[in-house]
Scaffold this motif. Structure first.
Motif, PDB file in Angstrom:
ATOM      1  N   GLU A   1     -15.718 135.647  84.530  1.00 57.43           N
ATOM      2  CA  GLU A   1     -15.455 135.296  83.138  1.00 57.43           C
ATOM      3  C   GLU A   1     -14.344 134.253  83.030  1.00 57.43           C
ATOM      4  OE1 GLU A   1     -14.619 138.829  80.990  1.00 57.43           O
ATOM      5  OE2 GLU A   1     -16.543 139.800  81.431  1.00 57.43           O
ATOM      6  N   GLU A   2     -13.260 134.448  83.779  1.00 55.01           N
ATOM      7  CA  GLU A   2     -12.141 133.507  83.707  1.00 55.01           C
ATOM      8  C   GLU A   2     -12.524 132.145  84.258  1.00 55.01           C
ATOM      9  OE1 GLU A   2      -9.031 135.450  85.802  1.00 55.01           O
ATOM     10  OE2 GLU A   2      -8.533 136.831  84.142  1.00 55.01           O
ATOM     11  N   ALA A   3     -13.363 132.115  85.290  1.00 55.45           N
ATOM     12  CA  ALA A   3     -13.797 130.828  85.835  1.00 55.45           C
ATOM     13  C   ALA A   3     -14.637 130.065  84.820  1.00 55.45           C
ATOM     14  CB  ALA A   3     -14.594 131.055  87.118  1.00 55.45           C
ATOM     15  N   SER A   4     -15.512 130.766  84.108  1.00 54.98           N
ATOM     16  CA  SER A   4     -16.326 130.107  83.085  1.00 54.98           C
ATOM     17  C   SER A   4     -15.462 129.559  81.956  1.00 54.98           C
ATOM     18  CB  SER A   4     -17.360 131.080  82.535  1.00 54.98           C
ATOM     19  OG  SER A   4     -18.172 130.472  81.564  1.00 54.98           O
TER      20      SER A   4
ATOM     21  N   THR B   1     -17.061 128.073  75.886  1.00 58.65           N
ATOM     22  CA  THR B   1     -16.660 128.935  74.783  1.00 58.65           C
ATOM     23  C   THR B   1     -16.930 130.389  75.158  1.00 58.65           C
ATOM     24  OG1 THR B   1     -18.832 128.811  73.734  1.00 58.65           O
ATOM     25  CG2 THR B   1     -17.225 127.113  73.139  1.00 58.65           C
ATOM     26  N   ARG B   2     -16.510 131.296  74.297  1.00 62.38           N
ATOM     27  CA  ARG B   2     -16.724 132.711  74.627  1.00 62.38           C
ATOM     28  C   ARG B   2     -18.203 133.031  74.711  1.00 62.38           C
ATOM     29  NH1 ARG B   2     -13.346 137.267  71.518  1.00 62.38           N
ATOM     30  NH2 ARG B   2     -11.717 135.923  72.376  1.00 62.38           N
ATOM     31  N   TRP B   3     -18.994 132.513  73.786  1.00 61.15           N
ATOM     32  CA  TRP B   3     -20.429 132.768  73.835  1.00 61.15           C
ATOM     33  C   TRP B   3     -21.061 132.134  75.070  1.00 61.15           C
ATOM     34  CZ3 TRP B   3     -24.318 135.554  73.382  1.00 61.15           C
ATOM     35  CH2 TRP B   3     -25.616 135.049  73.357  1.00 61.15           C
ATOM     36  N   GLU B   4     -20.645 130.928  75.429  1.00 66.06           N
ATOM     37  CA  GLU B   4     -21.158 130.297  76.646  1.00 66.06           C
ATOM     38  C   GLU B   4     -20.768 131.101  77.883  1.00 66.06           C
ATOM     39  OE1 GLU B   4     -21.229 125.602  75.219  1.00 66.06           O
ATOM     40  OE2 GLU B   4     -19.449 126.446  76.213  1.00 66.06           O
ATOM     41  N   MET B   5     -19.558 131.638  77.887  1.00 67.02           N
ATOM     42  CA  MET B   5     -19.138 132.484  79.005  1.00 67.02           C
ATOM     43  C   MET B   5     -20.012 133.724  79.102  1.00 67.02           C
ATOM     44  SD  MET B   5     -17.374 135.573  79.505  1.00 67.02           S
ATOM     45  CE  MET B   5     -16.317 135.753  78.082  1.00 67.02           C
ATOM     46  N   ILE B   6     -20.360 134.311  77.948  1.00 65.07           N
ATOM     47  CA  ILE B   6     -21.217 135.492  77.953  1.00 65.07           C
ATOM     48  C   ILE B   6     -22.601 135.151  78.507  1.00 65.07           C
ATOM     49  CG2 ILE B   6     -22.433 137.107  76.431  1.00 65.07           C
ATOM     50  CD1 ILE B   6     -19.925 137.152  74.687  1.00 65.07           C
ATOM     51  N   ARG B   7     -23.138 134.007  78.115  1.00 64.30           N
ATOM     52  CA  ARG B   7     -24.451 133.596  78.621  1.00 64.30           C
ATOM     53  C   ARG B   7     -24.425 133.287  80.111  1.00 64.30           C
ATOM     54  NH1 ARG B   7     -27.022 128.797  75.637  1.00 64.30           N
ATOM     55  NH2 ARG B   7     -24.896 127.994  75.824  1.00 64.30           N
ATOM     56  N   GLN B   8     -23.318 132.701  80.584  1.00 64.03           N
ATOM     57  CA  GLN B   8     -23.245 132.257  81.973  1.00 64.03           C
ATOM     58  C   GLN B   8     -22.821 133.366  82.935  1.00 64.03           C
ATOM     59  OE1 GLN B   8     -20.526 128.973  81.836  1.00 64.03           O
ATOM     60  NE2 GLN B   8     -21.894 127.678  80.617  1.00 64.03           N
ATOM     61  N   ALA B   9     -21.982 134.301  82.480  1.00 61.61           N
ATOM     62  CA  ALA B   9     -21.409 135.290  83.390  1.00 61.61           C
ATOM     63  C   ALA B   9     -21.827 136.718  83.071  1.00 61.61           C
ATOM     64  CB  ALA B   9     -19.877 135.193  83.370  1.00 61.61           C
ATOM     65  N   VAL B  10     -21.733 137.099  81.800  1.00 62.59           N
ATOM     66  CA  VAL B  10     -21.920 138.505  81.453  1.00 62.59           C
ATOM     67  C   VAL B  10     -23.402 138.898  81.470  1.00 62.59           C
ATOM     68  CG1 VAL B  10     -21.534 140.255  79.687  1.00 62.59           C
ATOM     69  CG2 VAL B  10     -19.811 138.495  80.093  1.00 62.59           C
ATOM     70  N   LEU B  11     -24.237 138.158  80.747  1.00 62.90           N
ATOM     71  CA  LEU B  11     -25.645 138.529  80.653  1.00 62.90           C
ATOM     72  C   LEU B  11     -26.388 138.447  81.989  1.00 62.90           C
ATOM     73  CD1 LEU B  11     -26.621 136.994  77.199  1.00 62.90           C
ATOM     74  CD2 LEU B  11     -26.068 139.366  77.753  1.00 62.90           C
ATOM     75  N   PRO B  12     -26.204 137.384  82.792  1.00 59.16           N
ATOM     76  CA  PRO B  12     -26.880 137.388  84.109  1.00 59.16           C
ATOM     77  C   PRO B  12     -26.449 138.549  84.991  1.00 59.16           C
ATOM     78  CG  PRO B  12     -26.167 135.175  83.548  1.00 59.16           C
ATOM     79  CD  PRO B  12     -25.555 136.086  82.523  1.00 59.16           C
ATOM     80  N   PHE B  13     -25.149 138.864  84.986  1.00 56.42           N
ATOM     81  CA  PHE B  13     -24.676 139.983  85.806  1.00 56.42           C
ATOM     82  C   PHE B  13     -25.239 141.308  85.300  1.00 56.42           C
ATOM     83  CE2 PHE B  13     -21.651 143.435  86.477  1.00 56.42           C
ATOM     84  CZ  PHE B  13     -21.489 143.398  87.854  1.00 56.42           C
ATOM     85  N   GLY B  14     -25.353 141.467  83.998  1.00 60.66           N
ATOM     86  CA  GLY B  14     -25.760 142.751  83.434  1.00 60.66           C
ATOM     87  C   GLY B  14     -27.246 142.911  83.210  1.00 60.66           C
ATOM     88  N   THR B  15     -28.066 141.924  83.582  1.00 63.54           N
ATOM     89  CA  THR B  15     -29.501 142.017  83.308  1.00 63.54           C
ATOM     90  C   THR B  15     -30.155 143.246  83.926  1.00 63.54           C
ATOM     91  OG1 THR B  15     -29.711 139.623  83.042  1.00 63.54           O
ATOM     92  CG2 THR B  15     -31.715 140.848  83.561  1.00 63.54           C
ATOM     93  N   PRO B  16     -29.928 143.572  85.209  1.00 64.15           N
ATOM     94  CA  PRO B  16     -30.532 144.806  85.740  1.00 64.15           C
ATOM     95  C   PRO B  16     -30.111 146.057  84.971  1.00 64.15           C
ATOM     96  CG  PRO B  16     -29.732 143.432  87.536  1.00 64.15           C
ATOM     97  CD  PRO B  16     -29.215 142.831  86.265  1.00 64.15           C
ATOM     98  N   GLY B  17     -28.837 146.122  84.583  1.00 64.75           N
ATOM     99  CA  GLY B  17     -28.373 147.258  83.805  1.00 64.75           C
ATOM    100  C   GLY B  17     -29.000 147.300  82.422  1.00 64.75           C
ATOM    101  N   ILE B  18     -29.200 146.130  81.811  1.00 65.27           N
ATOM    102  CA  ILE B  18     -29.844 146.079  80.495  1.00 65.27           C
ATOM    103  C   ILE B  18     -31.274 146.593  80.589  1.00 65.27           C
ATOM    104  CG2 ILE B  18     -30.654 144.538  78.673  1.00 65.27           C
ATOM    105  CD1 ILE B  18     -28.244 142.753  79.248  1.00 65.27           C
ATOM    106  N   ILE B  19     -31.979 146.173  81.636  1.00 64.07           N
ATOM    107  CA  ILE B  19     -33.359 146.637  81.819  1.00 64.07           C
ATOM    108  C   ILE B  19     -33.387 148.147  82.013  1.00 64.07           C
ATOM    109  CG2 ILE B  19     -35.390 146.493  83.300  1.00 64.07           C
ATOM    110  CD1 ILE B  19     -34.628 143.611  83.905  1.00 64.07           C
TER     111      ILE B  19
END
Length: 325
Positions: A207-210, A216-234
């Protein structure tokens, strides 16, 4: 110069090698016990699953092999297909409503809300998951159905040319769309709680690297948070879908059931679900009727198993793709 050890000291102080041997032996015993408990738990789950499958298959065979004229509810597949369709249709609508809202709430709690607000909302979400199904059913009948009926009338008047919103509109508001909304509220806390925990596990450095690269915060979420959490979301979605597929009381109370196959959302003639139909018909069933209803439960079991296997396959393929990259 020689040193001597008294008999008392020799008795009270064990040799160094003996103490290490005791510690090593105790550690090995703990590992062995934990391994045995873990293995036993895993085997128990498999045994229970196999026992359920054997029970369903064993009691379904008489209905599956019987002459259609001897079955109280008619030919089996013609009887079960509308309910299977209604089960999948209601659950799919519920997930369509619940998944975006759940992910949005989880992102708000983890990345936007102040800590005190996030903690309070987290408690509320957890309490919502503990509400009994019958309470949701009463809420759906007495509050939600009358509330959404004017919306249904508007949809039929303005969007009636779309088959989904074709009339006539139900006079009570107890349609498959209402049942789907109730199911969405029921599965929302499950998906939200799991997604929240998954998003909190995102590596802070990612997150800090992004953000350091100007995102932006939303871009950071798209780039770091959502890809990392996709298996958990599924996985969270599959748990929510499992409850939506198997929910009984809320659907039985809210839905005005029928035995049809169509995609209309606003009419009073709605496809019923397998679980709801079993709950409504089982008290009066007898003979082959009981076997026929249990056979519909076997169909629901197979649907749930296929959905979960598909989700596991998607997660494993995504992990292989991420590892390859």
């Amino acid at each position: 110069m020689s040193t001597s050890t008294s008999p008392a000291e020799a008795t009270s102080t064990p040799p160094e090698d003996s103490r290490h041997a005791l510690k090593h032996s105790s550690k090995r015993f703990g590992d062995t016990l934990f391994k045995a408990l873990s293995t036993g738990s895993g085997i128990t789950i498999l045994v229970i699953l196999a026992a359920v499958a054997v029970f369903l298959v064993g009691l379904s065979v008489p209905a599956l092999l019987a002459d259609p004229e001897d079955l109280p509810y008619g030919e089996f597949w013609a009887y079960v297909l509308p309910f299977a369709f209604g089960t999948v249709w209601a659950a799919a609508l519920a997930m369509l409503f619940a998944v975006p809202v759940s992910i949005g709430i989880a992102l708000f709690l983890t990345h936007y809300a102040p800590r005190r607000v996030a903690t309070t909302f987290g408690y509320i979400i957890d309490l919502l998951a503990a509400v009994p199904s019958v309470v949701f059913g009463l809420w759906g009948i007495n509050t939600l159905a009358p509330l959404v009926r004017p919306l249904f009338i508007w949809l039929e008047a303005n969007l009636g040319w779309i088959p989904l919103f074709a009339g006539p509109v139900s006079g009570t508001g107890r349609t498959v769309l209402t049942a789907a909304l109730v199911l969405a509220v029921m599965v929302l806390p499950i998906i939200t709680a799991l997604c929240r925990e998954v998003f909190l596990q995102t590596p802070r450095l990612h997150e800090e690297a992004s953000l350091a690269l100007g995102a932006t915060r939303w871009e950071m979420i798209r780039q770091a948070v959502l890809p990392f959490g996709t298996p958990g979301i599924i996985s969270a979605c599959m748990l929510g879908l499992g409850r939506a597929l198997g929910e009984t009381m809320a659907v039985a109370m809210v839905l005005s059931p029928g035995e049809t196959i169509h995609f209309k959302l606003l009419t009073s003639d709605n496809p019923n679900t397998i679980a709801s139909n079993i709950a409504l018909a089982f008290p009066e069933a007898y003979g082959l009727g009981v076997n026929q209803l249990i056979a519909t439960g076997l169909v629901l079991f197979v649907i749930t198993l296929v959905v979960n296997m598909g989700a596991r396959w998607v997660i494993s393929r995504r992990r292989e793709f991420s590892g390859a990259n």
